[in-house]
Scaffold this active site. Structure first.
Site, PDB file in Angstrom:
ATOM      1  N   SER A 227      45.853  49.895  79.667  1.00 63.58           N
ATOM      2  CA  SER A 227      46.456  51.135  79.186  1.00 63.58           C
ATOM      3  C   SER A 227      47.709  50.814  78.387  1.00 63.58           C
ATOM      4  CB  SER A 227      46.775  52.067  80.356  1.00 63.58           C
ATOM      5  OG  SER A 227      47.581  51.417  81.328  1.00 63.58           O
ATOM      6  N   MET A 228      47.910  51.567  77.299  1.00 58.16           N
ATOM      7  CA  MET A 228      49.006  51.275  76.371  1.00 58.16           C
ATOM      8  C   MET A 228      49.821  52.520  76.040  1.00 58.16           C
ATOM      9  SD  MET A 228      46.979  48.662  73.794  1.00 58.16           S
ATOM     10  CE  MET A 228      45.889  49.970  73.218  1.00 58.16           C
ATOM     11  N   GLY A 229      49.876  53.473  76.959  1.00 57.28           N
ATOM     12  CA  GLY A 229      50.673  54.664  76.741  1.00 57.28           C
ATOM     13  C   GLY A 229      50.175  55.469  75.553  1.00 57.28           C
ATOM     14  N   GLY A 232      47.018  54.572  73.462  1.00 60.12           N
ATOM     15  CA  GLY A 232      45.670  54.654  73.988  1.00 60.12           C
ATOM     16  C   GLY A 232      45.370  53.555  74.985  1.00 60.12           C
ATOM     17  N   GLY A 258      48.242  56.601  84.581  1.00 57.76           N
ATOM     18  CA  GLY A 258      47.467  55.372  84.761  1.00 57.76           C
ATOM     19  C   GLY A 258      46.522  55.460  85.947  1.00 57.76           C
ATOM     20  N   ASP A 259      46.977  56.126  87.010  1.00 57.07           N
ATOM     21  CA  ASP A 259      46.116  56.312  88.183  1.00 57.07           C
ATOM     22  C   ASP A 259      44.932  57.204  87.831  1.00 57.07           C
ATOM     23  OD1 ASP A 259      48.145  54.905  89.510  1.00 57.07           O
ATOM     24  OD2 ASP A 259      49.180  56.758  90.020  1.00 57.07           O
TER      25      ASP A 259
END
Length: 316
Positions: A227-229, A232, A258-259
């Protein structure tokens, strides 16, 4: 709820009660008057369980809870139909503080209480007794004080020996130990910073992230999701590398996004989805979570609508 399917099992060894405090503005060093506050059951695996339950997936939540303040967890499990298989220990579950102003969220995460290491056997018994090869086991979050760094690695090895799939979302030493073990998780979901910490080098470009992820696939993992905020997420398998994204929004809180992505990955695994569907569900779950406080997801129809809007691009 899809009760006919085997329930997903989540493991949260270091849960927390999230105290979210809403402010008009945050100014360090000054006295603030909060607009309001709320308390929610938290911890990465608990967040995953809550999102999956909202999606309609049967879920069993395991791990460790302090018996002195577990009422908020009991209420969550009862409200969402989550099977409570937590082991209790004397004392309190930690409280994490989230300071939310109109522009950002500031997290203050407190250390967990020292839970008796002997209780880990009770958690392992619950997981091994309830898990089967039909649904994945999610191991998520940090470890309680005093637990060895290879705690997840050992449990993943036992589950893998029985043919069970595992999804790991942790960082630091527990992630390093799990990736160094002979039997590794099926899927991991680090964010960019966590993967950089594992690799011990910056990964500024998507190509750098993909190369590092592919080196992990060579170690036996089936999939790496990074994940990259706002940029995306990357979904990387031996056969495909996909970038998934949705338009950026200003969220009420980013806590748990993220969860929620992990929950979307697990939902896709549970339905044996193709890589494109997994990327869409992972991104849609995370995006839906941005408008929610606590372990909650948007409605299934809303998530499916978002999934249809996710831009999925295949990378060479």
């Amino acid at each position: 709820m899809n009760t006919a399917a085997s329930p997903v099992i989540t493991v949260t060894l270091n849960p927390a009660i999230d105290e979210t405090i809403f402010l008009d503005a945050l100014h360090p060093g000054q006295v603030h008057r909060a607009r309001t506050a709320q308390f929610d059951a938290g911890g990465k695996g608990v967040m995953v369980a809550g999102c999956l339950a909202d999606w309609g997936q049967a879920v069993t939540a395991t791990g460790l809870l302090g018996e002195g303040n577990d009422a908020v967890f009991k209420a969550l499990f009862a409200a969402k139909g989550i099977t409570d298989a937590f082991s209790r220990h004397p004392g309190l579950t930690r409280t994490n503080i989230k300071l939310v102003d109109p522009h950002e969220t500031t997290d203050i995460n407190l250390p967990g209480a020292e839970a008796p290491a002997a209780l880990l056997q009770a958690v392992e018994h619950q997981v091994l007794h309830r898990a089967d090869a039909q649904s994945p086991v999610v191991l998520a979050g940090s470890l309680p004080a005093g637990f060895p760094a290879d705690t997840y690695a050992a449990l993943i090895s036992r589950l893998g020996a029985r043919g069970m799939r595992t999804v790991l979302d942790t960082s630091g030493a527990p992630l390093r130990e799990a990736l160094a073990a002979d039997r590794r998780p099926t899927v991991i979901k680090p964010n960019r910073a966590e993967l950089e910490a594992w690799a011990d080098k910056p990964l500024p470009e998507a190509a750098d992230i993909v190369a590092t992820a592919r080196s992990l696939l060579g170690r036996g993992l089936e999939q790496v999701v990074v994940s990259m905020g706002a940029d995306g997420a990357l979904f990387i398998t031996a056969d495909a590398t996909l970038h998934a994204s949705l338009p950026a929004i200003r969220p009420a809180s980013t806590v748990g996004a993220g969860d929620a992505m992990v929950a979307g990955i697990v939902a896709a695994l549970s339905e044996a989805a193709a890589p494109d569907r997994m990327a869409r569900l992972g991104a849609a779950f995370a995006y839906s979570k941005l408008g929610q406080i606590g372990p909650n997801l948007g409605t299934r129809s809303r998530v499916e609508a978002l999934a249809a809007q996710v831009r999925v691009q295949a990378l060479d």
